[in-house]
Design an enzyme around this catalytic site. Structure first.
Site, PDB file in Angstrom:
ATOM      1  N   GLU A  38      39.423  -3.096 -12.465  1.00 17.99           N
ATOM      2  CA  GLU A  38      40.589  -2.674 -13.250  1.00 17.99           C
ATOM      3  C   GLU A  38      40.829  -3.779 -14.272  1.00 17.99           C
ATOM      4  OE1 GLU A  38      43.384  -1.940 -10.088  1.00 17.99           O
ATOM      5  OE2 GLU A  38      42.407  -0.050  -9.587  1.00 17.99           O
ATOM      6  N   CYS A  64      49.271  -4.464 -17.581  1.00 19.24           N
ATOM      7  CA  CYS A  64      48.015  -3.971 -18.169  1.00 19.24           C
ATOM      8  C   CYS A  64      48.204  -2.613 -18.824  1.00 19.24           C
ATOM      9  CB  CYS A  64      46.952  -3.889 -17.089  1.00 19.24           C
ATOM     10  SG  CYS A  64      47.454  -2.881 -15.700  1.00 19.24           S
TER      11      CYS A  64
END
Ligand code: NAD
Length: 486
Positions: A254, A288
């Site tokens: 990720e 993020c």
């Protein structure tokens, strides 16, 4: 000042080499903890403990027994809620309400949700004909991958670490976790929880340190690590993927993002302003999934810029435990330098600075903290550094657009592909645009609304693989097929 140790085979231990590093508060730069750094032999001990536990006590449990223990972990986190909130606030400097409403409860939920999933999701089964007419039956069984190396970042440390540890353990694996050097506290506290609920020794291990030539690199290169799950920067992911190639280990990544927010003129204006404000400035922009590129349809462009400016200027800087504050510092002096260097680049490349662009005036006792102003730019070309590269700070560039086709192309014109947030009241358009934006996660008229059963991950350079729900089972287990001739 706290002394933070590694957690290896159920014991809190100092690194054999005796090395330590310091953790400073993001709020005022005071020293808050001294952390024992794990050397190569400590990492080896942790991985071997995990390997032994996988084959021993943990592997011997039934799924139901494992599930009960993981429910116990979640309950114990909830019982020690205030300890986790305090530790996470100390590490990150982010406001208390973010910890109490999102980061810590979701961290506890990660253990329950994946325990439920492993208990309830079936495997596949196929009947097949055979030439002799008797047929055959195929069925799949899930087996754990083994020892999972977990490498996590600092921006939502407890949430992102448990998001990996929860499903890994539910699936019957054991783990060695390398939390970010910036945020060692909650992961270490989880070691206490594991011991107090009776998780067998060696199932959960924590090693502290850095990436290259330190605990992170030693972990990813260790031959007894069977798979690696990593959240962090795309560049770090590249280094870890090279390490994982030795021994053909699986990876789940990720990674970074440069996410677009898209606001159509027909959007619920106030909701869109509120949503984009949250997605650009929550956690001081260190999310993020946050929005650093905002595209607003031309008829509402000026009004939107002014409304977002008002939001940015309305944040209240302060200590996390201060109920009047809703806005924290950046994680470190180094990250503050990085963000400010992007602020300087934006100015040099000709941005119109709508608000911010520097460091706020803080009272003397907080002046050494890593504070930066929420910042909004307009007027930059799409080639500008702050439009192309991930800043990971509280900032966004706002650009007008004139058509659906144009905004889809603008949103997709980036190497990253993590998430997008679309604001419109035209349902058909919402679905149409969502299907064409090249990202792993799209929100319509919302942002950061997470159902842990859904697929989570990035497209393009934002990641490899998906976690969440059954997708986590795909990574944390191997499906083996058994074919029975009838
Ligand atoms: P980072 O890549 O610098 O560090 C992450 C972790 O990797 C840390 O624990 C670090 O010590 C370790 N590490 C660094 N180099 C290593 C190496 N060579 N080998 C092994 N381990 C190594 O990332 P960060 O600064 O902590 O986090 C911010 C980044 O994370 C941003 O790019 C952000 O977008 C990304 N992020 C992505 C997601 C997502 O879900 N896609 C979520 C949160 C953060």
């Amino acid at each position: 000042m706290q002394q933070i140790k590694n957690f290896i085979n159920g014991e809190f231990v100092d690194g054999i080499e005796g090395k330590t590093f310091d953790k400073y508060s993001p709020v005022d730069n005071n020293l808050i903890a001294r952390i024992s750094e794990a050397g190569k032999s400590d990492v080896d001990a942790a991985v071997r403990a995990a390997h032994a536990a996988r084959r021993g006590a943990w592997g011997a449990l039934t799924t139901d027994q494992r599930v009960d223990l993981l429910y116990g972990v979640a309950d114990e986190i909830t019982r020690r809620f205030e300890d986790f909130v305090a530790a996470e606030m100390a590490d990150t400097g982010q406001p208390r309400h973010v910890m109490t409403q999102v980061f810590i409860p979701r961290g506890a939920a990660n253990f329950k949700v994946f325990a439920d999933i492993i208990k309830n999701v079936p495997t596949e089964s196929f009947q097949m004909p055979t030439p002799d007419g008797r047929g055959a039956l195929n069925y799949g069984i899930r087996v754990p991958k083994g020892v999972i190396g977990v490498i996590s970042p600092w921006n939502a440390p407890f949430l992102l670490m448990t998001w990996k540890v929860g499903p890994a353990l539910a699936c019957g694996n054991t783990v060695v976790v390398k939390p970010s050097e910036e945020t060692p506290l909650t992961c270490t506290l989880l070691g206490e929880v594991m011991n107090s609920v009776g998780i067998p020794k060696g199932v959960f291990n924590v090693i502290h340190g850095f990436g290259p030539a330190s605990a992170g690199e030693y972990l990813t290169h260790h031959p007894l690590v069977d798979a690696i799950t990593f959240t962090g920067e795309t560049r770090t992911g590249t280094a870890i993927m090279k390490a994982a190639a030795e021994g053909m280990r699986d990876v789940s990544f990720e990674l970074g993002g440069k996410n677009a927010g898209i606001v159509f003129a027909d959007a619920d204006f106030d909701a869109a302003v509120e949503g984009i404000s949250r997605s650009s400035f929550l956690n001081s922009g260190q999310v993020c999934l946050g929005t650093e590129r905002v595209y607003v349809e031309r008829p509402i462009f000026e009004r939107f810029v002014q409304a977002l400016k008002a939001k940015a200027e309305g944040v209240k800087f302060g200590r996390p435990e201060d109920h009047h504050s809703n806005y924290g510092p950046l994680i470190s002096a180094e990250h503050k330098q990085k963000v400010l260097s992007y602020y300087a680049k934006a100015a040099a490349e000709g941005a119109t600075i709508i608000t911010g662009g520097g460091v706020p005036e803080m009272p003397a006792e907080l002046a050494a903290g890593h504070w930066v102003q929420p910042t909004i730019w307009t007027g930059l070309p799409e080639t500008a550094s702050v439009v192309r590269e991930e800043v990971f700070g509280p900032c966004c560039h706002i650009c007008p657009f004139d058509s659906e086709e144009q905004v889809i192309n603008l949103a997709n014109d980036n190497d990253y592909g993590l998430s997008t947030t679309i604001w419109t009241t035209n349902l058909a358009r919402a679905h149409r645009v969502a299907a064409r934006v090249e990202v792993g996660i799209t929100w319509i008229n919302s942002w950061f609304l997470r159902d842990l059963r859904t697929a989570f991950g990035g497209s393009k350079q934002s990641g490899i693989g998906r976690e969440g729900g059954v997708h986590s089972l795909e990574f944390y287990t191997e499906t083996r097929n058994i074919c029975v001739k009838l």
